[in-house]
Design a protein around this motif. Sequence first.
Motif, PDB file in Angstrom:
ATOM      1  N   ARG A 154      -0.116   5.529 -51.667  1.00 16.30           N
ATOM      2  CA  ARG A 154       1.217   5.744 -51.085  1.00 16.30           C
ATOM      3  C   ARG A 154       1.570   7.220 -51.195  1.00 16.30           C
TER       4      ARG A 154
ATOM      5  N   GLU B  92      20.267  12.883 -47.007  1.00 12.27           N
ATOM      6  CA  GLU B  92      20.267  13.395 -48.376  1.00 12.27           C
ATOM      7  C   GLU B  92      19.077  14.316 -48.658  1.00 12.27           C
TER       8      GLU B  92
ATOM      9  N   PHE C 234       4.086   9.075 -50.727  1.00 15.48           N
ATOM     10  CA  PHE C 234       5.281   9.573 -51.396  1.00 15.48           C
ATOM     11  C   PHE C 234       5.141   9.489 -52.911  1.00 15.48           C
TER      12      PHE C 234
ATOM     13  N   TRP D 173       9.945  11.413 -47.965  1.00 20.16           N
ATOM     14  CA  TRP D 173       9.030  10.330 -47.565  1.00 20.16           C
ATOM     15  C   TRP D 173       9.453   8.977 -48.103  1.00 20.16           C
ATOM     16  N   LEU D 174      10.333   8.976 -49.068  1.00 19.63           N
ATOM     17  CA  LEU D 174      10.770   7.718 -49.672  1.00 19.63           C
ATOM     18  C   LEU D 174      11.801   7.009 -48.802  1.00 19.63           C
ATOM     19  N   VAL D 175      12.678   7.764 -48.158  1.00 17.61           N
ATOM     20  CA  VAL D 175      13.784   7.110 -47.449  1.00 17.61           C
ATOM     21  C   VAL D 175      13.277   6.424 -46.198  1.00 17.61           C
ATOM     22  N   LYS D 176      13.993   5.338 -45.832  1.00 17.06           N
ATOM     23  CA  LYS D 176      13.549   4.528 -44.710  1.00 17.06           C
ATOM     24  C   LYS D 176      13.913   5.149 -43.372  1.00 17.06           C
ATOM     25  N   ALA D 177      15.144   5.547 -43.217  1.00 17.57           N
ATOM     26  CA  ALA D 177      15.539   6.074 -41.910  1.00 17.57           C
ATOM     27  C   ALA D 177      16.533   7.222 -42.023  1.00 17.57           C
ATOM     28  N   ASP D 178      17.379   7.183 -43.030  1.00 19.92           N
ATOM     29  CA  ASP D 178      18.454   8.156 -43.096  1.00 19.92           C
ATOM     30  C   ASP D 178      18.040   9.333 -43.983  1.00 19.92           C
TER      31      ASP D 178
END
Lengths: 227, 312
Positions: free
Chosen positions: A119, A180, A121, A172-177
């Motif tokens: 993975r 931040e 991230f 790379w962790l966030v899904k779409a937004d």
Amino acid sequence: MSLSLRTPSATAIATLKAIVFVLCLLPAVNLALGWQADALGANPIETITRASGEWALRFLLITLAVTPLRRLTGLHWLLRLRRMLGLYAFAYAAAHFAIYLWLDQFFDWGAIARDILERPFITVGFAAFVLLIPLAATSNSFAIRRLGGRKWQSLHRSTYAIAIIAVVHFWWLVKADVLEPAIYALILAALLGVRAWWRELERRRQLSVPPPAKHLQRPVIRIVPRQ
Amino acid sequence: MLIQKPRDILPSEITPHGLFERRREFLTRSGAGLIAGTALWHGLPADARAAAKLQTAPSALSTTEPLTDYKAVTTYNNFYEFGTDKSDPARNAGRMEVRPWTLTVEGLVGKPRRFDIDELQKLAPLEERIYRMRCVEGWSMVIPWVGFPLAALLKEVEPLGSAKYVELLTHYDPAIMSRRPVLDWPYGEGLRLDEALHPLTILAVGVYGEVLPNQNGAPVRLVVPWKYGFKSAKSIVTIRLTEEQPATAWNKAAPEEYGFYSNVNPAVSHPRWSQATERRIGELRKRPTLPFNGYADQVASLYQGMDLKKFY
């Protein structure tokens, strides 16, 4: 105790260090109390994982802000806080990693190894943490003496790369937004950008200064590559 | 984010702990699956806005696993129109007006129709369906939905022979919802017609024996328990039967990460994290994720001969 902002007394510096030490500890205390009181929401493990990671990143950026702030304000004693801030970045990163190993994965080494290998991230997050270890280990006067100032400094410049990797880890962790992580990326870009700009100014200055007369020449640390 | 946001939940809206404990005890003794909604609401919070309790019948399709706390079910939500933090929907979804509400059913149907929400609730007997819910992010809950089979609604509108898919579009009002294009609003989801007609697939109008809170997708939402949670679209305004596979919100946002089918599958990792395990909300340690979220006996036959690694 001297109240002079420019040249605070040794006592003032010591007091300031104590205050900063306690302030930096507050996020951890807040999380620990929240955990005790079951006030961290429906998924407390996720909450502390996220929070410890974000604080590690914030402290990295705060540490990187010391030099520009010092130069802009002329408050040179700010430098005396930098080691503590950097070590806090490491402490929060270590807590983040420990929470992942223990509470998130419960030491399922197979799953952890797959995470790190497969993975991206997690790969980069792990890399950022590993790269922080030598910096934390050499954050003491003994190591500076042993390595020598220049070697120590070039080692600790890896902080720039680590901060970039840490922002990528979050992105790379966030899904779409990505709002931040994008904010952190902008702050980091400003902190690194101002260094690059100052360096460029210094390069131009050195190029424009005629070499001093032979008998006045002293060894200088040149940042302009030799022709 | 650690930075604390102001809490606007009134103390009166929070279940007193004692009551909450009694509910659990009550449930355990009676056997969760057997309790009708009438009994269920006893120890439950009277949500200030939507305390209407619903008459429900138990269902053989319910699981007997312990329920996830009401508070977690109603405060830990993904409803991106109201913010991307899990606690945002509970804070912001109150702005949405859910009555009156019209659900339009159109497309390849013999009798296209508009349903008023009250009319919709009387379309079929309401059942309590206690389902596992597995989020693509790796957490899960056990939720006592109240609803009726989507098949009952589709029967009313008489799908044409050419209808192959069911598209669901959800409410989007930029005046009260996020205007940042995090996803391509309005949120669209879709099912194959046979998936939509499966008895496990329901339209939910309630949870825990009461009318759905807004953050859970009031007044009517889809629940497909063998698929990742994002397939279960909230606050639905349009259902359209189509011949072509409809575009879906998450698939449009990241096609290599979220497929049209999105069946819970521990063997197919999300490109960025493993799907082999999950954390049941309220539990400390992760548990293994089951194929089709434990509903393989009922639904695996729908996908016979399909390569589920390809049709993820």
